[in-house]
Every structure is written in structure tokens, then in C-alpha cells.
Design an enzyme around this catalytic site. Sequence first.
Site, PDB file in Angstrom:
ATOM      1  N   VAL A  21       0.833  -1.204   0.000  1.00  0.00           N
ATOM      2  CA  VAL A  21       0.000   0.000   0.000  1.00  0.00           C
ATOM      3  C   VAL A  21       0.870   1.258   0.000  1.00  0.00           C
ATOM      4  O   VAL A  21       0.593   2.220  -0.723  1.00  0.00           O
ATOM      5  CB  VAL A  21      -0.958   0.009   1.217  1.00  0.00           C
ATOM      6  CG1 VAL A  21      -1.785   1.284   1.248  1.00  0.00           C
ATOM      7  CG2 VAL A  21      -1.868  -1.217   1.182  1.00  0.00           C
ATOM      8  N   GLY A 192      -2.514 -16.826  -3.052  1.00  0.00           N
ATOM      9  CA  GLY A 192      -2.177 -15.564  -2.405  1.00  0.00           C
ATOM     10  C   GLY A 192      -3.382 -14.761  -1.945  1.00  0.00           C
ATOM     11  O   GLY A 192      -3.256 -13.620  -1.517  1.00  0.00           O
ATOM     12  N   LYS A 210     -12.780  -3.983  12.390  1.00  0.00           N
ATOM     13  CA  LYS A 210     -13.563  -3.041  11.596  1.00  0.00           C
ATOM     14  C   LYS A 210     -14.912  -2.754  12.254  1.00  0.00           C
ATOM     15  O   LYS A 210     -15.405  -1.626  12.227  1.00  0.00           O
ATOM     16  CB  LYS A 210     -13.714  -3.579  10.181  1.00  0.00           C
ATOM     17  CG  LYS A 210     -12.350  -3.585   9.461  1.00  0.00           C
ATOM     18  CD  LYS A 210     -12.280  -4.540   8.294  1.00  0.00           C
ATOM     19  CE  LYS A 210     -10.884  -4.493   7.658  1.00  0.00           C
ATOM     20  NZ  LYS A 210     -10.680  -5.568   6.663  1.00  0.00           N
TER      21      LYS A 210
END
Lengths: 439, 439
Positions: A21, A192, A210
Site C-alpha cells: 500500500v 495468495g 472493523k
Amino acid sequence: MLVAQPNETPIRVGLLGAGTVGSQTARLLVEQKDELAARIGRPIELVGVACLDPDEVNYPWIDKSLLTADTMKVATNADIVIELIGGTGVARTFVMAAIESGASVVTANKALLAKYGPEIYNAAAAKGVDIYFEAAVGGAIPFLLPLRESLAGDKVTSMLGIVNGTTNYILDEMTTKGLQFDDVLKDAQAKGYAEADPTGDIEGHDAANKAAIMATLGFHTNVTIDDVSVEGITKITADDIAAATAEHKVIKLLAVVENGEAGVSARVYPALIPETHPLASVHGSFNAIFVKAEAADDLMFYGRGAGGAPTASAVVGDVVTEARHIAQGCTGPTIPMYNDLPKAPIEASRAAFAVRFLIHDKPGVLAAIAKEFADNGVSINGVNQDLKPTMKEPGYDGELQQLRIVTHLTDEVTLRRTVEAVCKLDCVAGEPSILRVLD
Amino acid sequence: MLVAQPNETPIRVGLLGAGTVGSQTARLLVEQKDELAARIGRPIELVGVACLDPDEVNYPWIDKSLLTADTMKVATNADIVIELIGGTGVARTFVMAAIESGASVVTANKALLAKYGPEIYNAAAAKGVDIYFEAAVGGAIPFLLPLRESLAGDKVTSMLGIVNGTTNYILDEMTTKGLQFDDVLKDAQAKGYAEADPTGDIEGHDAANKAAIMATLGFHTNVTIDDVSVEGITKITADDIAAATAEHKVIKLLAVVENGEAGVSARVYPALIPETHPLASVHGSFNAIFVKAEAADDLMFYGRGAGGAPTASAVVGDVVTEARHIAQGCTGPTIPMYNDLPKAPIEASRAAFAVRFLIHDKPGVLAAIAKEFADNGVSINGVNQDLKPTMKEPGYDGELQQLRIVTHLTDEVTLRRTVEAVCKLDCVAGEPSILRVLD
């Protein structure tokens, strides 16, 4: 009429972390530099990228001279600090140091906010700086900003989120291919899509982080990871999925936060939802959050929950929002926790449940199980024994059958006590699966 | 550290219009007064409600003394003016007067913004005030704020919106009940889901207004209603729907804005989309906007596109956003139109099309029609004549058959020229229907 001279002093951005990221975030900041300056009204400049080993980081868009292993230096020498280190350890130290230095913070770190969110929000408010974390819930989906801003004139009553792409992918593959959990998980790891240690995903802990953030922002009250009850998807079998499909339902792992009469609750559990529900069409690794608000009614936000570029889009969106504030000399909305709402006791959570038992198929089994439900005051809405057996049990020469019971509304404590009692019966084998049934 | 004394001076809000949305907006502002003050950091106060006839307006939450027919007075004596009058006439006058008086504006008026948006945005920017209009596209859906803020670090390449609830309801009813357009429309009018004069909805003009706003905000360039090509749903028959269903597709009226190599385009047309597309599960009067962005990839925003309380939720969200800015003495992002992008010529729009002709079923028909397609250079991907006839034609004693041709990618100009040529053949009767086919 405002005729201010344009301020050309760059807003300084420090980046902590140069992984998947972080590298994409740097790319957007560098490649879109001119567009961003036009949107902000002032240029922004990447002034430092902290990483473990500067020699190992090699992206054409990151100037080598910006790389450093001195994370604290980057964290305390910028107007905006982007934290992409992850975890609840050093990330907390650097975020608090950045705030203390007067920087605003952008982070994607859900674990940090689920654990220390209120402490961090209060520190930011006290210092008069902002903290944004759009990427922490639902990845690329612009969801937290609308929740903080657009719904500020409304009352959110509940949110249901598919906020973990790995588990959604696994359940989706089980549904479309009729495979068992373990086989899909192995395949997902090979591709993956699931991590080598998938525990945090499949046991629901990632979704629980979350849920804590969603509840805090949605209900303006302090909810941390410790307040979230969690159930993962490891006990769900191909037969559970087949039974759901036969009833035109799908199984999804949901983060559910509610603001009810008994208080707020935040839970993660797998649930049966109708095929016609908007969340049912959220496939693969996509995420979505379904919101119920008093005036707006039903809303849904859908998009990529992970991945370098999608997550970076959300991070850079936050950077632009914050840079505009800095350019104007103001701050964004704080994260108010003025509603000191009670946490709803678990008994307050009423739902219909679908429970699947493995049984030795002999006379009297249904009667014995039904009696336990009756004795515990749980009313049965439907029974299904017409499912093909899935396994042999050592020492039992008959075949194990599945018995699926769907209840009327009951509370979770009573349901679990009932299931426990049923599992003690001689005729019951193996682990039951428990799914909530949503309308 | 900021330790400002709380400012208790109310932010003054003037409301123009006390209809369905206006009355609900007033209700939220009054009933949620304390919550809003907590979120804003300063109280807000409704200081005037302009309506045509104050004697006729009677809501328990609107203080009678606030009602007035003097709209200009309300428009020019507030910090925030909410325009809910609608239309492009007096609404423009009052909005411009409000801006000139130094007020920020919140409006739900899509027609006004589609026609005069750039003029109004520039006037607001010049005066240093804000204009917010979340409710103008997608009703309650928080979509424009995310587009303006969250995606500011990304590049939006296209948006597909179901932004008109009336047409979505009609197409949905045609799909689920197998009914003809006219019958569903009459029923929708009887139930109040469609207006007495439904032209603006069913011919696509309402969606076109929204397309212009979406393109302007998404691509940072000046797009008005005059730039939008529009096609409605009036030519779609039950047989078109049946053919779509047989191919696992649904027909939706879409507002499509694209930023391609040839420039920007904004169009409204009915299209065939796969049942698995997230937009396919948007039913009834719900709206949704599907966004493609370079980094974020696919996003979708879903919710109620109309209705008093849902629209009011969006309006009040804008009021809170703006009130926060005023409380802080700053402004929100302007609506930048720095990309002076060309409008893509219609030839640049390439798509696959599904065209349905009504034909006199006699030898040589298919050959004649196929020849026209070949002569115009349009490659045919599939032909289907196996659809039951729907009507008799006066003067023709055979039955009219339907012939459905799906093309490979072609441009719209060539396609329309081809269809025109085919329609001149003796063997072809009635109006063709033309649908784009999306992946």
C-alpha cells in the site's frame, strides 16, 4: 470577495511504510502531483519514506534520498503523516508522536484504531489536528467519510458489513464450486488470496477490528475490539452452503453493529441472508457495507476491500482532504463520542438461528433433540433431515446424518445453552454449526 | 493546542420550499437540534421557511412565525440557504441572490445545476461561499461528497448510474411480471410512483440532468445538459425484456459518463447488463452509481433515490458539512473545472448493440437485413428470430415476427444509419428497439 494570493509552500507529507500500500500511495502522490495541487489549492510534497531497509526499496517514483530507516524522524517532521506500518505496537508510538508533533495523521491501521482509537482520537482533538482512516474499513470504499459527514444529519441504526475479502472469497468459492472449507482455504493460500497464517481472517478478528471502528463512528460512542463478540467461518461445511442454496440464501461473514434500545452492540458472525439482499451479490474479495439510517433508509457502499492501488486510493483521498484543511488553516470534524451509550448485553440480541447437528440416525433422535429445544423454551420454525451424510464416525457402523433446525426468534444465550444440551445427547456427534438467519 | 471557547451563536439556516423534502428537512433540523449542535460544535437555527402560501403549511415542527411568502427575504438573510424550489426559473434567481448575499447554498435541484451549474459554481467560488448538492444525484446516497473528497487522489474513468427511480421501477415490474411498458406506467401512476406527466422520467431527461452533474464533478470539466445525449425507455417491450432474461441479462436505464481518449461523454440510454453485474441487483425505485477509478477500481453507491425523508437526510448532511465550515471560518473544496476536456464526438462511442425489428416473415427477409448490415460495415454477432410475435399489423395477413440482431462493436452513428436503412425495407414494420450491450 476572497482574492487570496495562492500559497505555493508545499504541504509536507511523511510516509511510514513502503510495502504494497505504501508504494502505491507514494506513486499516486508523485504521479498525480499536479492534479492534486489543483484540487488542494497548494502543492503537496513527499518529504520522507520510512522503511525497514532503504536499500531494499526500489520504486522508480520514490526518490532514493527520501528513504530512511529513521521512522521517528519522518513521523515528527511533516504536516501530514501517513502510517502504513500496521499492528498495535510501534505504529501506536509513531502515530502518537506524529500527533504530538502537530501533524495530522492518515492511517489504514484497523487493529490500532480498534484497540486504541478513542485514545488516539482524543489526543488528535486535544492537539487540534485531524486523523483520517478511510482505508481501515472497506479498503478503497469511500465509507467512513460519508458516515462522518453525509450522514451527520441522520441517525444510523445499524450497519452490516462484508469487510473481510478473504472470508468472502472462501464462502463464495464454497458456494459456486460446492467445495469444503479446508480445500478452498488451501487453494486461496496457494493463490495468495489468504495468508499463510489465515487465523485473523477466518476466525473473524480482522472483521471485528472493523466492527469496533464502525460502531464508534456510527454511534458516536466508545467501542473497542474488547466489546466485539466474534465468530469465524471455520465450522461452515459444504452442506451448510448447500442447505442455504436450496433455500435461496447465501452465507456471508458479517460485521454487525447495532444501536438498539438495550444499547450498542458489535458482533462478527456468519449469517444466512436472502439471495435478494444487496449484500448477497457481493462476490469474491469485494467488500460492502449496508447501512440503515432513520431518514436515509437503506444505503450500501461497495468496492475493493484490499489491494495496493485500491487501498492507496483511499489513503490519498484522506491526504487530499486533510491537505485542504491545512491549506485553509482549519480542521476536519473530530470523532465525537458524546453518546456514552451502554453496551447491549448478549441476551438482548434476538435472532432466528439455523443449527446443523451431526446425528446417529436411529429412532427417537428427533424427539430427543426437539425435547431439549422445548425444555429451553426455544421454538422451532423448521426441521430438515433430508441432507446427504458427509462422514463416517469411527466406532459407529451406521452413517452420520445431518439434522438442521431453524428456530424462531430467540436470544443467543438461550440458543447456545440449548445447543450445548443437545450436543450432550448420545445420538449427537461432532461439532454443530450455528448460523444467524437475517431477513 | 486549540482551546477555543465554544461559540454559541447559532448558524442561521433559511429554507426555500416546504414541500415533501422541505418539510422533512425542517423536521430533521428541528428534531435533531442537539445532536447536530454536538456534531457541528455550534448550534444551528432555522430562521425562515419560504413557501407559496404560509396558511397552507402546517407541520408541528415548523414554528408558524417562520413561514413567509417572501422568498427573497429568506434567501438573503441566512448563513446557509437551502433551495428546494426546483426548476431552472426563480430557483436560479434565489440561489444567485443567496450567494451574492454571502450565504452558502445547499440544493437538491438537479435541473438547475445541469443547466447553470458552472455559472453557479463560479459565482460561489468568486464570493468565497460553498455550494453543496448531495441530494441532486441519487437522493439519499452519499455519492457526490465521496466523489469530491474521497476520490480526489484518484482518476475516475467512468460512472454508470441508475439515477431515476421511476424508470427503474417500471423496468423492474416489466421484468418480474412480464408486463408491457404502458400497463406498468399506468399502474405506477396510480400508485404515485410515476408522475401524471411522466415525460421527464421515461424519456430520460431527469437522468440526463444527473449525468451532466456527474460528469462535471467526476472529470473536473464543464458539462451541461446540452452536452448529454438522451434516450428513454418508451420503446422497450415485454419481448425485449424476455429476450434479455433468456440471456441472463437485465435492461436498465443508465446515465453513463466517460472520460476516454476522445474526450468526455455523458449519455443516457437503456442497456443490457449481465445479471451478475452489481447494478443488476438494484431493484424497484432504488438508485445506484457504479464508479470505475484508476486506483480504486470498481465502486458502487446504493440507496434511495427519492422520497421526503431520504432526500432530507442528504440535504441535512450537506447543511452539517457547511455549518462546520462556517463554525471554523473556512470553506469546502470548490468545484474545480480545470480540465477543459473536449466533448467526445458521437462516433467515438463504440459498443455492441442489440436491435429488435418487427418483420413480415417471408423468404429473403434475413438476407435483405443482413445485407444492409454488411453494406454499412456492421458485423453481426448473433441473430434470433425465435421470438413469439406480439402484434398484428393492419393490411398484413401474416403475423409480424421479431428479429433480434446483436452486433459486434460498432459506433453509434454507423449503427443508427444501418438501422434506418433496414427500416426502409418493405419487409420491416414498426419501430425498432435499440439497446446497448454492456459487459
